[in-house]
Design a protein around this motif. Structure first.
Motif, PDB file in Angstrom:
ATOM      1  N   LYS A 165       1.091  -1.120   0.688  1.00 34.89           N
ATOM      2  CA  LYS A 165       0.201   0.293   0.691  1.00 34.89           C
ATOM      3  C   LYS A 165       0.293   1.415  -0.332  1.00 34.89           C
ATOM      4  N   GLY A 166       2.185   1.351   0.517  1.00 39.45           N
ATOM      5  CA  GLY A 166       2.956   2.082   0.644  1.00 39.45           C
ATOM      6  C   GLY A 166       4.374   1.840   0.954  1.00 39.45           C
ATOM      7  N   LEU A 167       5.007   2.886   0.229  1.00 39.04           N
ATOM      8  CA  LEU A 167       6.805   2.792   0.588  1.00 39.04           C
ATOM      9  C   LEU A 167       7.025   3.774   0.992  1.00 39.04           C
ATOM     10  N   ILE A 168       7.753   3.455   1.620  1.00 36.56           N
ATOM     11  CA  ILE A 168       8.611   4.673   3.029  1.00 36.56           C
ATOM     12  C   ILE A 168       9.999   4.921   2.646  1.00 36.56           C
ATOM     13  N   LEU A 169      10.735   6.318   2.170  1.00 38.28           N
ATOM     14  CA  LEU A 169      12.097   6.315   2.174  1.00 38.28           C
ATOM     15  C   LEU A 169      12.449   7.481   2.806  1.00 38.28           C
ATOM     16  N   SER A 170      13.500   7.778   2.830  1.00 38.89           N
ATOM     17  CA  SER A 170      13.989   8.721   3.209  1.00 38.89           C
ATOM     18  C   SER A 170      15.287   9.235   1.872  1.00 38.89           C
ATOM     19  N   THR A 171      15.698  10.887   1.951  1.00 42.37           N
ATOM     20  CA  THR A 171      16.907  11.614   0.770  1.00 42.37           C
ATOM     21  C   THR A 171      16.271  12.660   1.083  1.00 42.37           C
ATOM     22  N   PRO A 172      18.317  13.220   1.609  1.00 43.47           N
ATOM     23  CA  PRO A 172      18.985  12.277   2.046  1.00 43.47           C
ATOM     24  C   PRO A 172      18.663  11.170   2.960  1.00 43.47           C
ATOM     25  N   SER A 173      19.138  10.138   2.691  1.00 41.18           N
ATOM     26  CA  SER A 173      18.661   8.788   3.879  1.00 41.18           C
ATOM     27  C   SER A 173      19.487   9.558   5.289  1.00 41.18           C
ATOM     28  N   ASN A 174      18.780   8.706   6.274  1.00 44.42           N
ATOM     29  CA  ASN A 174      19.253   8.442   7.607  1.00 44.42           C
ATOM     30  C   ASN A 174      19.071   6.951   8.010  1.00 44.42           C
ATOM     31  N   PRO A 175      19.826   5.376   7.921  1.00 45.04           N
ATOM     32  CA  PRO A 175      21.311   6.243   8.294  1.00 45.04           C
ATOM     33  C   PRO A 175      22.439   6.618   6.907  1.00 45.04           C
ATOM     34  N   THR A 176      21.914   6.158   6.044  1.00 50.92           N
ATOM     35  CA  THR A 176      23.745   6.623   5.009  1.00 50.92           C
ATOM     36  C   THR A 176      24.046   7.761   4.477  1.00 50.92           C
ATOM     37  N   GLY A 177      22.938   8.258   4.330  1.00 51.35           N
ATOM     38  CA  GLY A 177      23.481  10.363   3.781  1.00 51.35           C
ATOM     39  C   GLY A 177      23.401   9.553   2.349  1.00 51.35           C
ATOM     40  N   GLY A 178      22.763   8.799   1.580  1.00 47.23           N
ATOM     41  CA  GLY A 178      22.698   8.907  -0.003  1.00 47.23           C
ATOM     42  C   GLY A 178      21.084   9.679  -0.235  1.00 47.23           C
ATOM     43  N   VAL A 179      22.120  10.088  -1.620  1.00 46.41           N
ATOM     44  CA  VAL A 179      20.510  10.981  -1.843  1.00 46.41           C
ATOM     45  C   VAL A 179      20.239  10.480  -3.348  1.00 46.41           C
ATOM     46  N   TYR A 180      19.232  10.278  -3.825  1.00 48.15           N
ATOM     47  CA  TYR A 180      18.453   9.753  -4.737  1.00 48.15           C
ATOM     48  C   TYR A 180      18.660  11.274  -5.630  1.00 48.15           C
ATOM     49  N   SER A 181      19.129  10.733  -6.920  1.00 46.40           N
ATOM     50  CA  SER A 181      19.153  11.448  -8.292  1.00 46.40           C
ATOM     51  C   SER A 181      17.819  11.621  -8.521  1.00 46.40           C
ATOM     52  N   LYS A 182      17.553  13.096  -9.473  1.00 41.01           N
ATOM     53  CA  LYS A 182      15.766  13.417  -9.812  1.00 41.01           C
ATOM     54  C   LYS A 182      15.775  11.947 -10.413  1.00 41.01           C
ATOM     55  N   ALA A 183      16.276  11.910 -11.803  1.00 39.93           N
ATOM     56  CA  ALA A 183      15.893  10.839 -12.522  1.00 39.93           C
ATOM     57  C   ALA A 183      15.401   9.515 -11.474  1.00 39.93           C
ATOM     58  N   ALA A 184      16.487   8.621 -10.588  1.00 42.31           N
ATOM     59  CA  ALA A 184      16.432   7.895  -9.640  1.00 42.31           C
ATOM     60  C   ALA A 184      14.886   7.949  -8.752  1.00 42.31           C
ATOM     61  N   LEU A 185      14.422   8.875  -8.562  1.00 41.98           N
ATOM     62  CA  LEU A 185      13.773   9.024  -7.721  1.00 41.98           C
ATOM     63  C   LEU A 185      12.426   9.392  -8.443  1.00 41.98           C
ATOM     64  N   GLY A 186      12.557  10.078  -9.377  1.00 44.13           N
ATOM     65  CA  GLY A 186      11.317   9.768 -10.883  1.00 44.13           C
ATOM     66  C   GLY A 186      11.142   8.200 -11.453  1.00 44.13           C
ATOM     67  N   ALA A 187      12.408   7.419 -11.404  1.00 42.68           N
ATOM     68  CA  ALA A 187      11.642   5.913 -12.008  1.00 42.68           C
ATOM     69  C   ALA A 187      10.924   5.186 -10.788  1.00 42.68           C
ATOM     70  N   ILE A 188      11.100   5.805  -9.177  1.00 40.73           N
ATOM     71  CA  ILE A 188      10.848   4.699  -7.803  1.00 40.73           C
ATOM     72  C   ILE A 188       9.266   5.497  -8.205  1.00 40.73           C
ATOM     73  N   ALA A 189       8.706   7.010  -8.048  1.00 41.90           N
ATOM     74  CA  ALA A 189       8.316   7.248  -7.901  1.00 41.90           C
ATOM     75  C   ALA A 189       7.102   6.860  -9.349  1.00 41.90           C
ATOM     76  N   GLU A 190       7.439   6.342 -10.360  1.00 38.35           N
ATOM     77  CA  GLU A 190       6.706   6.247 -11.293  1.00 38.35           C
ATOM     78  C   GLU A 190       6.334   4.006 -11.352  1.00 38.35           C
ATOM     79  N   TRP A 191       6.800   3.993 -10.671  1.00 43.15           N
ATOM     80  CA  TRP A 191       6.694   2.357 -10.144  1.00 43.15           C
ATOM     81  C   TRP A 191       5.943   2.600  -9.300  1.00 43.15           C
ATOM     82  N   ALA A 192       6.359   3.196  -8.387  1.00 44.03           N
ATOM     83  CA  ALA A 192       5.189   3.428  -7.164  1.00 44.03           C
ATOM     84  C   ALA A 192       3.449   3.800  -7.810  1.00 44.03           C
ATOM     85  N   ARG A 193       3.538   4.764  -8.744  1.00 44.10           N
ATOM     86  CA  ARG A 193       2.630   5.658  -9.319  1.00 44.10           C
ATOM     87  C   ARG A 193       1.362   3.942 -10.206  1.00 44.10           C
ATOM     88  N   SER A 194       2.252   3.565 -11.043  1.00 41.55           N
ATOM     89  CA  SER A 194       1.654   1.907 -11.608  1.00 41.55           C
ATOM     90  C   SER A 194       1.326   0.899  -9.885  1.00 41.55           C
TER      91      SER A 194
END
Ligand code: PMP
Ligand code: GLU
Length: 395
Positions: A165-194
């Motif tokens: 039903k949902g997907l939770i993520l943090s960007t920049p990430s706690n704990p890793t400090g990883g940051v999604y690029s706009k393209a990578a976040l876009g791909a995830i958002a499109e997946w969630a929408r689909s």
């Protein structure tokens, strides 16, 4: 006493627990370096603090609407959507007692029994608890370690079921400090929408970003046409050094915002009124505010560079995720495992007992091979902390 099923799986927050223990040991006179909780070591900028004090003097001491002061909702809407295609509509914003409450409101309004909620792993320790408190099932999903755990649609597809039903993520990430690029976040958002999955994007560290531009890319930077149901959370704690004031906010549809506000109207009503007054000042300080935040960001960047250099020098066998944002270092501690010490919790206990450094074991974030240290501490504490840890972790 018999307790409700609601809290059957409830555990206290590990980040808060370790930090409270470290503060207690220090108060008892122990020589403790506290690198546990992620809390800026800066005081709230004076102009913001003064606005809160002035608010109290001027009688801004009464209840506000549940969703927050109208002018603060408007300022938060502006703050979150500036430069994006999303409308700066105050009706889409709810002000809460910290982003923690914003996230809880979202989970409680969106998820329930029978639902599964995907959680990007390693995750901030409170996400699975919030999902469980809503009686839904948290499903951690880790991206591959070689990609520094960043998620891709394939990882999500492999973990999803028709109950997701949902997907939770943090960007920049706690704990890793990883940051999604706009393209990578876009791909995830499109997946969630689909998949009809609501994306909850926790962007509380958006301004604590070491890449190009003022802010890390966020979900609101995407083309709204490609994004489905969305909640974005942010707040004053990190970039504005206002952890104790307890002000966070969420941006979503006006309809869900109204439900989150209704929930909050029964639970806590409103974030403390003087804190809201101070936050309004924080969000509307223009150039002066930007300069204050830039000074803090420069310190966080310097410490990110310092801690990675120290690890490379003193702990070359200890691999870590290079942070592009937030103020943590997430590193492997399984090299220190032996017959007695078999998980990160054991390693962190040994580090606290033998060399007096408090860090948070990876169990709290879903991976017992890792630990997290905060770099929101003085340069001296970071340097001394890593030197001490090296005695336990070996070179
Ligand atoms: N999300 C993340 C990833 C955090 O690290 C924190 C830190 N407390 C929060 C949300 C909540 O912050 P606050 O409640 O202080 O706004
Ligand atoms: N978010 C910070 C941390 O992860 C503060 C403590 C908490 O609320 O978890 O350390």
């Amino acid at each position: 006493m018999a307790y409700s099923e609601n809290i059957a799986r409830l555990q206290p927050s590990a980040t808060v627990t370790v930090s409270t223990l470290a503060k207690k040991l220090r108060a008892e006179g122990r020589d403790i370096i506290n690198l546990s909780a992620g809390e800026p070591d800066f005081d709230t900028p004076t102009g913001i603090a003064e606005a809160g004090i002035e608010g109290i003097r001027r009688g801004r001491t009464r209840y506000t609407p549940a969703a927050g002061l109208p002018e603060l909702r408007a300022a938060a809407a502006e703050y979150m959507t500036a430069g994006t295609a999303y409308p700066a509509d105050p009706a889409r914003v709810v002000v809460s007692a910290g982003a923690k409450q914003s996230l809880f409101n979202a989970c409680f309004c969106l998820f329930g029994p029978g639902d599964e909620v995907l959680i990007g792993s390693p995750y901030w320790t409170s996400y699975p608890e919030m999902v469980t408190l809503a009686r839904a099932e948290p499903v951690p999903v880790a991206g591959s370690e070689s990609r520094e755990f960043m998620l891709a649609p394939d990882d999500l597809e492999a973990a999803a079921t028709e109950r997701s039903k949902g997907l939770i993520l943090s960007t920049p990430s706690n704990p890793t400090g990883g940051v999604y690029s706009k393209a990578a976040l876009g791909a995830i958002a499109e997946w969630a929408r689909s998949r009809g999955v609501t994306l909850i994007s926790d962007e509380i560290y958006q301004e604590i970003y070491y890449g190009e531009g003022n802010k890390a890319p966020g979900a609101l930077d995407l083309d709204p046409g490609n994004v489905g149901d969305l909640v974005v959370t942010n707040g004053m704690s990190k970039a504005f050094a206002m952890t104790g004031w307890r002000v966070g906010f969420s941006y979503t549809t006006a309809e869900l915002a109204a439900k989150m506000s209704a929930l909050q109207s029964h639970v806590s009503l409103n974030a403390a009124t003087p804190s809201q007054v101070a936050s309004l000042e924080g969000l509307t300080r223009g150039e002066e505010g930007a300069r204050e935040r830039a000074v803090m960001l420069a310190a966080f960047r310097r410490r990110r560079d310092l801690v990675t250099r120290l690890f490379d020098e003193l702990l070359p066998g200890c691999s870590y995720v290079r942070p592009e944002g937030a103020f943590y270092l997430y590193f492997r501690v399984d090299g220190a495992f032996d017959e007695e010490v078999t998980c990160a919790g054991d390693v962190c206990t040994r580090i606290l007992e033998e060399v007096g450094v408090a860090i948070v074991p990876g169990e709290a974030f879903g991976d017992p091979r890792y630990a997290r240290m905060s770099t929101a501490s003085s340069d001296e504490d970071i340097e001394e902390g890593v030197r001490r840890m090296a005695k336990v972790l070996g070179g």
